[in-house]
Design a protein around this motif. Structure first.
Motif, PDB file in Angstrom:
ATOM      1  N   ASN A 145       0.801  -1.227   0.000  1.00 49.71           N
ATOM      2  CA  ASN A 145       0.000   0.000   0.000  1.00 49.71           C
ATOM      3  C   ASN A 145       0.830   1.271   0.000  1.00 49.71           C
ATOM      4  O   ASN A 145       0.316   2.343  -0.294  1.00 49.71           O
ATOM      5  CB  ASN A 145      -0.962   0.016   1.200  1.00 49.71           C
ATOM      6  N   ARG A 146       2.124   1.153   0.337  1.00 51.29           N
ATOM      7  CA  ARG A 146       2.958   2.362   0.377  1.00 51.29           C
ATOM      8  C   ARG A 146       4.431   1.980   0.271  1.00 51.29           C
ATOM      9  O   ARG A 146       4.781   0.795   0.279  1.00 51.29           O
ATOM     10  CB  ARG A 146       2.704   3.171   1.646  1.00 51.29           C
TER      11      ARG A 146
ATOM     12  N   ILE B 122       8.219   1.060  -0.535  1.00 51.95           N
ATOM     13  CA  ILE B 122       8.911   0.240  -1.535  1.00 51.95           C
ATOM     14  C   ILE B 122       7.953  -0.775  -2.162  1.00 51.95           C
ATOM     15  O   ILE B 122       8.007  -1.022  -3.377  1.00 51.95           O
ATOM     16  CB  ILE B 122      10.121  -0.471  -0.875  1.00 51.95           C
TER      17      ILE B 122
ATOM     18  N   ARG C  29      -2.479  -4.666   5.069  1.00 50.76           N
ATOM     19  CA  ARG C  29      -3.331  -4.894   6.250  1.00 50.76           C
ATOM     20  C   ARG C  29      -4.686  -4.255   6.063  1.00 50.76           C
ATOM     21  O   ARG C  29      -5.700  -4.796   6.469  1.00 50.76           O
ATOM     22  CB  ARG C  29      -2.670  -4.255   7.486  1.00 50.76           C
TER      23      ARG C  29
ATOM     24  N   ASP D  73      -2.755  -9.231   6.579  1.00 52.68           N
ATOM     25  CA  ASP D  73      -1.824  -8.933   7.671  1.00 52.68           C
ATOM     26  C   ASP D  73      -0.933 -10.165   7.763  1.00 52.68           C
ATOM     27  O   ASP D  73      -1.433 -11.276   8.013  1.00 52.68           O
ATOM     28  CB  ASP D  73      -2.612  -8.710   8.972  1.00 52.68           C
ATOM     29  N   VAL D  74       0.374  -9.996   7.551  1.00 51.65           N
ATOM     30  CA  VAL D  74       1.245 -11.170   7.475  1.00 51.65           C
ATOM     31  C   VAL D  74       1.410 -11.872   8.821  1.00 51.65           C
ATOM     32  O   VAL D  74       1.981 -12.960   8.882  1.00 51.65           O
ATOM     33  CB  VAL D  74       2.632 -10.828   6.862  1.00 51.65           C
TER      34      VAL D  74
ATOM     35  N   ASN E 174       7.621  -8.200   1.100  1.00 47.95           N
ATOM     36  CA  ASN E 174       8.122  -6.849   1.345  1.00 47.95           C
ATOM     37  C   ASN E 174       7.710  -6.289   2.706  1.00 47.95           C
ATOM     38  O   ASN E 174       8.445  -5.492   3.295  1.00 47.95           O
ATOM     39  CB  ASN E 174       7.611  -5.929   0.228  1.00 47.95           C
TER      40      ASN E 174
ATOM     41  N   TYR F 140      15.537  -5.951  14.634  1.00 49.34           N
ATOM     42  CA  TYR F 140      15.476  -5.756  13.176  1.00 49.34           C
ATOM     43  C   TYR F 140      16.634  -6.495  12.496  1.00 49.34           C
ATOM     44  O   TYR F 140      16.436  -7.215  11.516  1.00 49.34           O
ATOM     45  CB  TYR F 140      15.521  -4.257  12.867  1.00 49.34           C
TER      46      TYR F 140
ATOM     47  N   VAL G  82      16.262   3.997   1.767  1.00 49.00           N
ATOM     48  CA  VAL G  82      15.264   4.541   0.833  1.00 49.00           C
ATOM     49  C   VAL G  82      14.324   5.518   1.546  1.00 49.00           C
ATOM     50  O   VAL G  82      13.887   5.251   2.681  1.00 49.00           O
ATOM     51  CB  VAL G  82      14.437   3.375   0.229  1.00 49.00           C
TER      52      VAL G  82
ATOM     53  N   THR H  55      11.255   6.454   2.596  1.00 47.22           N
ATOM     54  CA  THR H  55       9.887   5.973   2.841  1.00 47.22           C
ATOM     55  C   THR H  55       9.572   6.370   4.282  1.00 47.22           C
ATOM     56  O   THR H  55      10.412   6.947   4.965  1.00 47.22           O
ATOM     57  CB  THR H  55       9.806   4.440   2.731  1.00 47.22           C
TER      58      THR H  55
END
Ligand code: NAP
Length: 261
Positions: A10-11, A13, A33, A58-59, A84, A182, A217, A219
């Motif tokens: 939806n946004r 990358i 989501r 939603d993953v 992604n 992360y 990037v 974002t």
């Protein structure tokens, strides 16, 4: 027509990757989501005459997967899966470790497992990773486990869950983990690409599975000060999604070239 699924489309990358795949004549199922924002994104990417649609995913919600699987089955199968969706949460504690691993590792693992049986010959799976997957901040045994040639998918999941448990028990540094959920999650999806590629050796579909660093990037996650545009950030992801037959598998790439981690 080739069919692609992109998560977190939806946004950022994911949206740009979807746009670039649609511009190459691929039908893209943009998942997010929030269905309304996935629909708005699908309309945007199809504006030039391409083919796209939206799907809620939603993953971290396994119950969301069977409807997507049925939808893809009805389309006749899948050619490209781009994992992604991801989070980079502030702070470091047991809750952050749990949530980060759930979205960034278990998400791609479960989505890929659900869709893999539907991937057609010549299919491509891309894990959107990060330069922060670097294992330099890990103890030697913890780091080496990720690339152990005998590591199975279950072993990898156990290794990653040990990180979450060690953080909760206040012993993650002693056990050789960095204080970055992360970084662990992205090393884990590099290893996921490696393990899946190994598991697919000999599969007649010759599916290629790779992990990619998009670079830093601009974002919501990367921030306004990042040096790369979303177009530049999407480049190596799209390259990995469109690799020709005989291309690499199980690797980690940045700027369309192998990278160390
Ligand atoms: P972003 O703009 O923050 O987008 C993240 C995307 O992930 C959004 O679509 C978000 O959806 C989605 N997402 C988060 N949790 C989800 C969940 N549980 N289920 C489904 N979707 C979920 O970030 P971005 O920069 O485009 O990041 C895309 C990928 O690139 C991530 O995997 C990130 O780790 C990786 N990456 C980014 C950079 C960078 O500099 N930007 C660098 C290296 C790697 P919502 O809108 O619903 O939140």
């Amino acid at each position: 027509m080739r069919v692609a699924v992109v998560t977190g489309a939806n946004r950022g990358i994911g949206l740009e990757v979807s746009k670039q795949l649609v511009s190459r004549g691929i039908h893209v199922i943009l998942t997010a989501r929030d269905l309304a924002s996935a629909r708005a994104a699908a309309e945007t990417v199809a504006r030039g005459g391409g083919s796209a649609e939206a799907f809620a995913l939603d993953v971290t919600a396994p119950a969301a997967l069977p409807p997507l699987v049925e939808h893809v089955r009805a389309k006749g199968g899948l050619d490209i899966l781009v994992n992604n969706a991801g989070v980079a949460l502030d702070g470091f504690n047991a809750g952050v470790a749990r949530q980060t691993i759930d979205v960034n590792y278990h998400g791609p693992r479960l989505v890929t497992a659900a869709l893999l049986p539907l991937i057609r010959a010549g299919g491509r799976v891309v894990m959107v990773s990060s330069g922060l997957a670097d294992r330099g901040g890990m103890g030697r045994a913890v780091a080496a486990r990720f690339t152990d040639p005998s590591l199975s998918l279950d072993d990898l999941t156990q290794h990653v869950e040990k990180f979450v448990g060690d953080v909760a028990a206040g012993r993650h540094r002693k056990e050789g983990w960095p204080s970055s959920a992360y970084a662990v999650s992205k090393a884990a999806i590099n290893a996921l690409a490696l393990v899946l590629a190994r598991d697919l050796e000999g599969d007649p579909r010759r599916i290629l599975v790779n992990a990619v660093c998009p670079g830093w990037v601009r974002t919501r996650m990367g921030g306004a000060g990042a040096p790369l545009s979303v177009e530049e950030g999407a480049r190596t992801i799209v390259w990995a999604a469109l690799l020709p037959e005989g291309g690499p598998t199980g690797g980690f790439f940045r700027d369309e070239a192998p990278a160390s981690w």
